[in-house]
Write a protein that holds these residues in place. Structure first.
Motif, short mmCIF file in Angstrom:
data_model
loop_
_atom_site.label_atom_id
_atom_site.label_comp_id
_atom_site.label_asym_id
_atom_site.label_seq_id
_atom_site.Cartn_x
_atom_site.Cartn_y
_atom_site.Cartn_z
N HIS A 117 42.09 43.14 31.28
CA HIS A 117 43.57 43.22 31.85
C HIS A 117 43.89 44.02 32.79
CE1 HIS A 117 44.10 46.76 29.06
NE2 HIS A 117 43.28 46.15 28.37
N ARG A 118 44.94 44.10 33.34
CA ARG A 118 45.32 44.83 34.46
C ARG A 118 45.06 46.27 34.22
NH1 ARG A 118 50.85 42.44 34.05
NH2 ARG A 118 51.73 43.70 32.65
N ASP A 119 45.43 46.92 32.97
CA ASP A 119 45.10 48.34 32.57
C ASP A 119 43.62 48.64 32.10
OD1 ASP A 119 48.04 48.62 32.94
OD2 ASP A 119 48.49 48.01 31.08
N SER A 120 42.83 47.60 32.04
CA SER A 120 41.43 47.90 31.97
C SER A 120 40.88 49.11 32.74
CB SER A 120 40.41 46.76 32.04
OG SER A 120 40.92 45.75 31.09
N ARG A 121 39.65 49.70 32.61
CA ARG A 121 39.17 50.62 33.40
C ARG A 121 38.71 50.27 34.84
NH1 ARG A 121 33.68 53.18 30.70
NH2 ARG A 121 33.29 50.94 30.78
N ARG A 122 38.27 48.97 34.73
CA ARG A 122 37.88 48.36 36.04
C ARG A 122 38.45 46.89 36.04
NH1 ARG A 122 34.21 45.45 38.82
NH2 ARG A 122 33.03 45.19 37.06
N PRO A 123 39.74 46.63 36.54
CA PRO A 123 40.49 45.35 36.38
C PRO A 123 40.01 44.48 37.35
CG PRO A 123 42.02 46.76 37.23
CD PRO A 123 40.66 47.71 36.91
N ALA A 124 38.49 44.11 37.40
CA ALA A 124 37.93 42.94 38.24
C ALA A 124 36.71 42.74 37.49
CB ALA A 124 37.59 43.54 39.61
N SER A 125 36.49 41.27 38.01
CA SER A 125 35.20 40.69 37.09
C SER A 125 34.69 39.62 37.89
CB SER A 125 35.37 40.09 35.69
OG SER A 125 36.15 38.79 35.96
N TRP A 126 33.55 38.91 37.59
CA TRP A 126 32.79 38.11 38.42
C TRP A 126 33.64 36.57 38.51
CZ3 TRP A 126 31.52 33.17 36.36
CH2 TRP A 126 31.78 33.11 34.96
N ARG A 127 34.57 36.54 37.52
CA ARG A 127 35.44 35.51 37.66
C ARG A 127 36.53 35.71 38.33
NH1 ARG A 127 37.86 34.80 32.41
NH2 ARG A 127 38.20 32.86 32.96
N GLU A 128 37.21 36.96 38.56
CA GLU A 128 38.51 37.34 39.01
C GLU A 128 38.23 38.74 39.96
OE1 GLU A 128 42.16 36.59 36.62
OE2 GLU A 128 40.72 36.51 34.89
N PRO A 129 38.34 38.59 41.24
CA PRO A 129 38.35 39.88 41.86
C PRO A 129 39.20 40.71 41.60
CG PRO A 129 38.44 37.94 43.43
CD PRO A 129 38.40 37.43 42.04
N LYS A 130 40.51 40.43 41.06
CA LYS A 130 41.63 41.30 40.82
C LYS A 130 42.44 40.73 39.67
CE LYS A 130 45.71 43.80 42.36
NZ LYS A 130 46.79 43.97 43.15
N ILE A 131 42.16 41.37 38.61
CA ILE A 131 42.79 40.89 37.32
C ILE A 131 44.08 41.60 36.95
CG2 ILE A 131 42.44 40.97 34.54
CD1 ILE A 131 39.59 40.96 35.31
N THR A 132 45.03 40.70 36.83
CA THR A 132 46.63 41.10 36.81
C THR A 132 47.23 40.79 35.41
OG1 THR A 132 47.31 38.89 37.54
CG2 THR A 132 46.77 40.68 39.21
#
Length: 187
Positions: free
Chosen positions: A80-95
């Motif tokens: 989620h957007r408050d995760s330590r690193r809010p990005a993944s292979w699925r989504e470059p920016k998690i909001t």
């Protein structure tokens, strides 16, 4: 493999690492390589391509030998957007909000429980199947398999839940600085 097939921006392709036996992203012109997809990737197309071409089925895990005091787990992570690193292979920016992540993991948990109960429901899936396409962790390439780890190797909340599971058991929802998890103890 074309960008129309993978969802990657022009010039990018998926390759397999010889040392880690994992897929990674490579740009042939710039020679740039990375574990996470580049900006401009179509996450839905990439998700479908990776599930069809880079799942863990038939891959012999070389570094997955048991050692004393270690356990082996798979997990499904929703960031989620408050995760330590809010990005993944699925989504470059998690909001998404933490509440949205909890709702998503709850939906996945219901699908896993239906699979384990053998109800035959069409949306019933194993944790490994869901992790391959839905997890925000790069372990998705291996069906969520994290390999063997010992105490002190993982975040405290994750480790505590994992070591309390029986072999084959799936945890309840576990929240860490990385996001929201479901964990299955494999060995």
């Amino acid at each position: 493999m074309s960008s129309a097939e993978t969802g990657l921006p022009d010039g990018w392709e998926v390759r397999r690492s010889n040392t880690k036996n994992l897929p990674y992203y490579f740009h042939a012109v710039t020679k740039d390589s990375r574990w996470e997809p580049p900006a401009g990737t179509d996450p839905e197309m990439l998700k479908t391509y990776m599930a069809d071409n880079h799942s863990s089925k038939g891959v012999a895990p070389a570094a997955f030998a048991p050692t004393e005091g270690k356990i082996r787990c798979a997990h499904l992570l929703v960031k989620h957007r408050d995760s330590r690193r809010p990005a993944s292979w699925r989504e470059p920016k998690i909001t998404r909000s933490v509440e949205d992540a909890r709702q998503m993991i709850g939906s996945y948990q219901a699908q896993i429980q239906a699979h384990e109960a053998g109800t035959g429901q069409p949306n019933a899936k194993s944790l490994s199947e869901l992790a391959t396409t839905e997890s925000d962790c790069s372990s998705a390439r291996k069906g969520g398999d994290l390999g063997f780890f010992g105490k002190g190797d993982m975040q405290k909340e994750f480790e505590q839940a994992a070591f309390n599971l029986a072999k084959g058991e799936v945890s309840g929802v576990v929240e860490t600085a990385s996001g929201v998890h479901l964990i299955q103890r494999l060995e």
